[in-house]
Design a protein around this motif. Structure first.
Motif, PDB file in Angstrom:
ATOM      1  N   ALA A  43     -61.162 -62.511  31.240  1.00  0.00           N
ATOM      2  CA  ALA A  43     -60.249 -61.645  31.983  1.00  0.00           C
ATOM      3  C   ALA A  43     -59.540 -60.679  31.056  1.00  0.00           C
ATOM      4  CB  ALA A  43     -59.241 -62.498  32.743  1.00  0.00           C
ATOM      5  N   SER A  44     -59.126 -61.169  29.875  1.00  0.00           N
ATOM      6  CA  SER A  44     -58.439 -60.290  28.918  1.00  0.00           C
ATOM      7  C   SER A  44     -59.360 -59.176  28.440  1.00  0.00           C
ATOM      8  CB  SER A  44     -57.956 -61.127  27.730  1.00  0.00           C
ATOM      9  OG  SER A  44     -57.318 -60.309  26.766  1.00  0.00           O
ATOM     10  N   ASN A  45     -60.591 -59.513  28.134  1.00  0.00           N
ATOM     11  CA  ASN A  45     -61.543 -58.484  27.699  1.00  0.00           C
ATOM     12  C   ASN A  45     -61.803 -57.461  28.798  1.00  0.00           C
ATOM     13  OD1 ASN A  45     -61.849 -59.608  25.155  1.00  0.00           O
ATOM     14  ND2 ASN A  45     -63.565 -60.924  25.794  1.00  0.00           N
ATOM     15  N   THR A  46     -61.866 -57.968  30.010  1.00  0.00           N
ATOM     16  CA  THR A  46     -62.079 -57.042  31.133  1.00  0.00           C
ATOM     17  C   THR A  46     -60.901 -56.089  31.278  1.00  0.00           C
ATOM     18  OG1 THR A  46     -63.396 -58.723  32.275  1.00  0.00           O
ATOM     19  CG2 THR A  46     -62.549 -56.916  33.595  1.00  0.00           C
ATOM     20  N   ALA A  47     -59.660 -56.654  31.158  1.00  0.00           N
ATOM     21  CA  ALA A  47     -58.472 -55.796  31.257  1.00  0.00           C
ATOM     22  C   ALA A  47     -58.435 -54.771  30.134  1.00  0.00           C
ATOM     23  CB  ALA A  47     -57.213 -56.665  31.234  1.00  0.00           C
ATOM     24  N   ARG A  48     -58.811 -55.205  28.916  1.00  0.00           N
ATOM     25  CA  ARG A  48     -58.827 -54.274  27.785  1.00  0.00           C
ATOM     26  C   ARG A  48     -59.852 -53.161  28.019  1.00  0.00           C
ATOM     27  NH1 ARG A  48     -60.064 -56.882  22.126  1.00  0.00           N
ATOM     28  NH2 ARG A  48     -62.041 -57.254  23.215  1.00  0.00           N
ATOM     29  N   ASP A  49     -61.003 -53.538  28.548  1.00  0.00           N
ATOM     30  CA  ASP A  49     -62.019 -52.507  28.824  1.00  0.00           C
ATOM     31  C   ASP A  49     -61.522 -51.514  29.863  1.00  0.00           C
ATOM     32  OD1 ASP A  49     -63.665 -53.735  27.018  1.00  0.00           O
ATOM     33  OD2 ASP A  49     -64.797 -54.886  28.544  1.00  0.00           O
ATOM     34  N   ARG A  50     -60.811 -52.057  30.873  1.00  0.00           N
ATOM     35  CA  ARG A  50     -60.282 -51.134  31.893  1.00  0.00           C
ATOM     36  C   ARG A  50     -59.231 -50.207  31.284  1.00  0.00           C
ATOM     37  NH1 ARG A  50     -60.380 -55.714  35.443  1.00  0.00           N
ATOM     38  NH2 ARG A  50     -58.145 -56.042  35.077  1.00  0.00           N
ATOM     39  N   ALA A  51     -58.365 -50.768  30.396  1.00  0.00           N
ATOM     40  CA  ALA A  51     -57.336 -49.928  29.771  1.00  0.00           C
ATOM     41  C   ALA A  51     -57.963 -48.841  28.909  1.00  0.00           C
ATOM     42  CB  ALA A  51     -56.389 -50.798  28.934  1.00  0.00           C
ATOM     43  N   LEU A  52     -58.991 -49.212  28.142  1.00  0.00           N
ATOM     44  CA  LEU A  52     -59.678 -48.220  27.315  1.00  0.00           C
ATOM     45  C   LEU A  52     -60.340 -47.148  28.181  1.00  0.00           C
ATOM     46  CD1 LEU A  52     -61.273 -50.563  24.611  1.00  0.00           C
ATOM     47  CD2 LEU A  52     -59.336 -49.003  24.318  1.00  0.00           C
ATOM     48  N   ALA A  53     -60.915 -47.574  29.270  1.00  0.00           N
ATOM     49  CA  ALA A  53     -61.531 -46.598  30.176  1.00  0.00           C
ATOM     50  C   ALA A  53     -60.482 -45.658  30.746  1.00  0.00           C
ATOM     51  CB  ALA A  53     -62.267 -47.331  31.298  1.00  0.00           C
ATOM     52  N   SER A  54     -59.263 -46.189  31.062  1.00  0.00           N
ATOM     53  CA  SER A  54     -58.186 -45.338  31.573  1.00  0.00           C
ATOM     54  C   SER A  54     -57.751 -44.330  30.523  1.00  0.00           C
ATOM     55  CB  SER A  54     -57.003 -46.201  32.005  1.00  0.00           C
ATOM     56  OG  SER A  54     -57.375 -47.079  33.044  1.00  0.00           O
ATOM     57  N   GLU A  55     -57.689 -44.790  29.232  1.00  0.00           N
ATOM     58  CA  GLU A  55     -57.335 -43.854  28.169  1.00  0.00           C
ATOM     59  C   GLU A  55     -58.346 -42.718  28.077  1.00  0.00           C
ATOM     60  OE1 GLU A  55     -56.737 -45.748  24.430  1.00  0.00           O
ATOM     61  OE2 GLU A  55     -55.304 -47.215  25.210  1.00  0.00           O
ATOM     62  N   ARG A  56     -59.634 -43.093  28.117  1.00  0.00           N
ATOM     63  CA  ARG A  56     -60.671 -42.049  28.045  1.00  0.00           C
ATOM     64  C   ARG A  56     -60.550 -41.092  29.229  1.00  0.00           C
ATOM     65  NH1 ARG A  56     -63.790 -46.512  26.403  1.00  0.00           N
ATOM     66  NH2 ARG A  56     -64.612 -46.755  28.534  1.00  0.00           N
ATOM     67  N   HIS A  57     -60.197 -41.641  30.383  1.00  0.00           N
ATOM     68  CA  HIS A  57     -60.032 -40.792  31.559  1.00  0.00           C
ATOM     69  C   HIS A  57     -58.891 -39.799  31.359  1.00  0.00           C
ATOM     70  CE1 HIS A  57     -58.347 -39.876  35.579  1.00  0.00           C
ATOM     71  NE2 HIS A  57     -59.628 -39.804  35.942  1.00  0.00           N
ATOM     72  N   SER A  58     -57.771 -40.288  30.816  1.00  0.00           N
ATOM     73  CA  SER A  58     -56.622 -39.392  30.591  1.00  0.00           C
ATOM     74  C   SER A  58     -56.981 -38.298  29.591  1.00  0.00           C
ATOM     75  CB  SER A  58     -55.425 -40.199  30.093  1.00  0.00           C
ATOM     76  OG  SER A  58     -55.002 -41.129  31.076  1.00  0.00           O
ATOM     77  N   TYR A  59     -57.664 -38.685  28.514  1.00  0.00           N
ATOM     78  CA  TYR A  59     -58.102 -37.684  27.538  1.00  0.00           C
ATOM     79  C   TYR A  59     -59.006 -36.638  28.203  1.00  0.00           C
ATOM     80  CZ  TYR A  59     -56.236 -40.354  23.589  1.00  0.00           C
ATOM     81  OH  TYR A  59     -55.421 -40.987  22.706  1.00  0.00           O
ATOM     82  N   ASP A  60     -59.908 -37.090  29.061  1.00  0.00           N
ATOM     83  CA  ASP A  60     -60.819 -36.148  29.737  1.00  0.00           C
ATOM     84  C   ASP A  60     -60.041 -35.175  30.616  1.00  0.00           C
ATOM     85  OD1 ASP A  60     -62.940 -37.374  28.533  1.00  0.00           O
ATOM     86  OD2 ASP A  60     -63.430 -38.674  30.261  1.00  0.00           O
ATOM     87  N   VAL A  61     -59.027 -35.685  31.336  1.00  0.00           N
ATOM     88  CA  VAL A  61     -58.253 -34.821  32.240  1.00  0.00           C
ATOM     89  C   VAL A  61     -57.474 -33.793  31.435  1.00  0.00           C
ATOM     90  CG1 VAL A  61     -56.357 -34.779  33.916  1.00  0.00           C
ATOM     91  CG2 VAL A  61     -58.144 -36.542  34.069  1.00  0.00           C
ATOM     92  N   MET A  62     -56.795 -34.246  30.355  1.00  0.00           N
ATOM     93  CA  MET A  62     -56.008 -33.300  29.552  1.00  0.00           C
ATOM     94  C   MET A  62     -56.907 -32.256  28.907  1.00  0.00           C
ATOM     95  SD  MET A  62     -53.009 -35.627  27.793  1.00  0.00           S
ATOM     96  CE  MET A  62     -54.131 -36.733  26.981  1.00  0.00           C
ATOM     97  N   LEU A  63     -58.046 -32.692  28.392  1.00  0.00           N
ATOM     98  CA  LEU A  63     -58.966 -31.737  27.776  1.00  0.00           C
ATOM     99  C   LEU A  63     -59.466 -30.723  28.788  1.00  0.00           C
ATOM    100  CD1 LEU A  63     -60.624 -30.826  25.336  1.00  0.00           C
ATOM    101  CD2 LEU A  63     -62.374 -32.505  26.009  1.00  0.00           C
ATOM    102  N   LEU A  64     -59.750 -31.183  30.016  1.00  0.00           N
ATOM    103  CA  LEU A  64     -60.264 -30.280  31.042  1.00  0.00           C
ATOM    104  C   LEU A  64     -59.198 -29.289  31.487  1.00  0.00           C
ATOM    105  CD1 LEU A  64     -62.764 -29.589  32.626  1.00  0.00           C
ATOM    106  CD2 LEU A  64     -62.089 -31.244  34.375  1.00  0.00           C
ATOM    107  N   THR A  65     -57.902 -29.717  31.520  1.00  0.00           N
ATOM    108  CA  THR A  65     -56.845 -28.761  31.897  1.00  0.00           C
ATOM    109  C   THR A  65     -56.736 -27.637  30.872  1.00  0.00           C
ATOM    110  OG1 THR A  65     -55.207 -30.182  30.801  1.00  0.00           O
ATOM    111  CG2 THR A  65     -55.545 -30.502  33.168  1.00  0.00           C
ATOM    112  N   ARG A  66     -56.837 -28.020  29.595  1.00  0.00           N
ATOM    113  CA  ARG A  66     -56.795 -26.994  28.549  1.00  0.00           C
ATOM    114  C   ARG A  66     -58.017 -26.074  28.666  1.00  0.00           C
ATOM    115  NH1 ARG A  66     -52.523 -28.673  28.382  1.00  0.00           N
ATOM    116  NH2 ARG A  66     -52.392 -26.663  29.417  1.00  0.00           N
TER     117      ARG A  66
END
Length: 665
Positions: A43-66
């Motif tokens: 469960a912890s590994n799954t949560a960490r993977d989801r958090a990392l995926a959320s970080e990548r998503h945020s980076y993608d959104v900010m990069l796309l706005t720029r």
């Protein structure tokens, strides 16, 4: 000694059981803890993977706005150059950059589709993008028309409009929101990573504990194995004896089971044989009873029919009312005679005179009669095999059987429908149909499209007097007569029926190796209406039938000589050489009709023979009647006249007949 060892083993048993229970409990606890840790780590590994995926998503959104902001800026810069130089290449750059910015906004909308707040911001951005496109379009259109500096004021006016700044502000809002979410997600990622690390440490300690437990369990297993070996040594002899005892019990149980199965099989076979025997005895008893009743009844009917016919002949003239009543009585007696004939056919006591015939030809010749019997609403179709084998049957019996089946089919259809009459060859195996032996047979089938029969009705269809027709519509002897005819002819009957679909009745007759006989002329054609007066010896044991027959012969102009037995007939023949014809009953005491005829044929071969009968006790007696004329009881004077004329005609020509004269005129 054995007792001491057993006691020692019993004393150690509680200690071994306690250690075993403790070891099992420890192993179970370790397994539970291990499973829990594995679940938590997963469960912890799954949560960490989801958090990392959320970080990548945020980076993608900010990069796309720029990226969107840069694309819009490049598009507006290209437009500023375009309104000044009005070159098509510059306009193309503006157009491509502006379209690319729209596509990037759509991509941004797909990225934030799962976040309602961000999706609302992107929708607002799309609206501002569309509004900004309307502001810049006039300047681009003026530059495209080549109006010199006409597009510059329009571009300037669009540049001072606040919409451009609003687009950039909205992009900044989207990026700021994602940065805030990114901080939260990074914190969540840190927490899940710390938790995963902690769980990993716990998992290591648990592995150490499991290793120690394995060492303890190994020690306990070695101890238990040593104790087990000692117990097996002590129990070896008891196990061997128990094994031998168990084998003996199984063998005895198997013997008892096999004996029980044999008893059940024998009981079932005996029950089936007894049921079959009871059915055969019942049918035989019914057949004997039917034949006996029909024999006596025919004798009475012979007197009634003969007397009524003579009375009608005597009373012809003005007495019409008496003649009407006599006609009614004669009709009733004739119907009773038809009933007894069906009884005789069921009892297999009807005298059959089989000849080899082509069944398809015979049935084809009577289709007109079938059409008249069933009416115009029912269509009759035939399916005759071209190479159908000949059969040896009584032609009258086969014709009656087909007519009965056609009438039954008509009643079953009760309206519009179809009847199919088929003739085909069939090679059957042993008992494939009833009790028939293996061999070649001809199948004569009548199929209707009627309402069909239930299984209960099919079990009783061959019983005499059983009928499903309304009162007054049937005697219940049609199928029983067909059953008797088929069995007497060496064949059998089979029925296939389904409620709502129709019925098929099949008569199986054995194949005849003899060639089919050619059609013979009728008796009336061969003998004429009446023969010349002759001296006739009447052999009849029933005095009433004898008097009626003698009176009828006298009415016809013949000179009858009555006698009551075969021996008396031989004595009269020895005295009187003028006798031209012997009319004899078949069933008589002391000497039967066939026995008398055998002697007469040897001593007086020139004398004609006419059998008069309504019953033949055994089927084999019919073979002794073959080659002679037969008149069935009860008979009218006209039938007697035709039979006498035919017998005298055969005597004169020296030929023999193989078919019977029907009682009806």
């Amino acid at each position: 000694m054995a007792g001491e060892e057993t006691g020692a083993l019993s004393g150690n048993a509680p200690s071994g059981s306690w250690w075993g229970a403790l070891a099992s409990a420890g192993a179970l606890l370790a397994a539970v803890l291990l499973a829990a840790l594995l679940t938590m780590v997963s469960a912890s590994n799954t949560a960490r993977d989801r958090a990392l995926a959320s970080e990548r998503h945020s980076y993608d959104v900010m990069l796309l706005t720029r990226t969107v902001d840069g694309t819009i800026a490049r598009a507006e810069s290209a437009l500023s150059r375009y309104v000044m130089d009005e070159k098509a290449d510059t306009g193309t750059i503006y157009y491509n950059e502006w379209v690319l910015a729209g596509q990037q906004i759509e991509q941004l909308r797909r990225l934030v589709a799962d976040t309602p707040e961000q999706r609302a911001r992107v929708d607002a951005l799309r609206g501002l993008y569309a509004q900004r496109a309307k502001q810049l379009s006039p300047a681009a259109a003026a530059a495209a028309q080549g109006k010199g500096s006409g597009g510059i004021p329009l571009y300037y006016q669009a540049g001072i409009d606040p919409t451009g700044q609003q687009v950039r502000d909205k992009l900044n809002d989207i990026a700021a929101s994602e940065r805030s979410d990114l901080r939260d997600r990074m914190e969540a990622t840190r927490r899940t990573s710390d938790r995963a690390d902690q769980l990993t440490i716990w998992f290591g300690w648990l592995a150490v504990l499991i290793g120690l437990g394995a060492v303890v369990l190994g020690f306990l297993a070695l101890r238990a194995m040593r104790e087990r070996i000692e117990a097996l040594r002590e129990a070896d002899s008891e196990a061997g004896r128990a094994h031998r005892l168990d084998a003996a019990v199984r063998a005895r149980t198997q013997e008892l089971t096999e004996a029980n199965e044999r008893l059940k099989a024998e009981a079932a076979e005996r029950e089936a044989a007894e049921a079959q025997l009871r059915q055969v005895q019942k049918m035989e008893a019914v057949g004997q009873l039917t034949g006996g009743i029909a024999h006596d009844f025919n004798n009475m009917l012979a007197v009634v029919v003969g007397g009524l016919d003579l009375a009608r002949r005597k009373l012809r003239g003005p007495i019409r009312e008496v003649e009407f009543h006599l006609d009614s009585a004669l009709e009733g007696a004739s119907r009773a005679a038809a009933l007894t004939r069906r009884l005789l056919a069921f009892a297999r006591a009807e005298p059959l005179l089989p000849v080899a015939v082509e069944p398809a030809v015979l049935l084809q010749s009577m289709l007109d009669l079938v059409d008249r019997a069933i009416g115009e609403r029912i269509a009759v179709h035939t399916r005759f095999a071209e190479d159908a084998w000949p059969v040896k049957v009584d032609t009258n019996g086969l014709e009656n059987a087909l007519l009965n089946l056609a009438v039954n089919a008509r009643d079953a259809i009760d309206g519009d429908g179809e009847i199919v009459i088929a003739v085909e060859n069939a090679t059957l195996g042993e008992h494939a149909v009833g009790e028939l032996p293996a061999g070649d047979y001809v199948r004569i089938a009548v199929t209707d499209t009627g309402h069909g029969m239930t299984s209960d009705v099919m079990e009783r269809v061959f019983e005499p007097f059983f009928t499903t027709k309304p009162v007054g519509k049937g005697t219940g002897l049609g199928l029983s007569q067909i059953f008797g005819f088929a069995r007497q002819s060496g064949g059998d009957v089979a029925i296939a029926s389904e409620v709502g679909s129709g019925t098929t009745v099949s008569i199986y007759l054995p194949r005849s190796e003899a060639a089919a006989a050619a059609a013979e002329p009728s008796r009336a054609e061969a003998a004429g209406a009446e023969a010349d007066p002759a001296t006739v010896l009447v052999v009849e044991d029933d005095p009433r039938v004898s008097r009626s027959t003698v009176a009828a012969l006298e009415e016809l102009g013949h000179r009858p000589l009555p006698c009551a037995s075969g021996r008396e007939a031989l004595e009269i023949l020895a005295r009187d050489s003028s006798i031209e014809l012997v009319i004899t009953d078949v069933m008589m005491p002391e000497m039967t009709g066939p026995e008398l005829v055998r002697q007469v044929s040897v001593l007086y071969p020139w004398i004609g023979i006419l059998f008069v009968t309504g019953y033949v006790g055994e089927t084999g007696d019919a073979d002794e009647l073959a080659g002679h004329d037969i008149l069935r009881k009860p008979f009218t004077v006209s039938a007697l006249a035709n039979a006498v004329a035919a017998a005298l005609a055969h005597r004169a020509s020296g030929s023999l007949s193989s078919s019977a004269v029907e009682a009806a005129e």
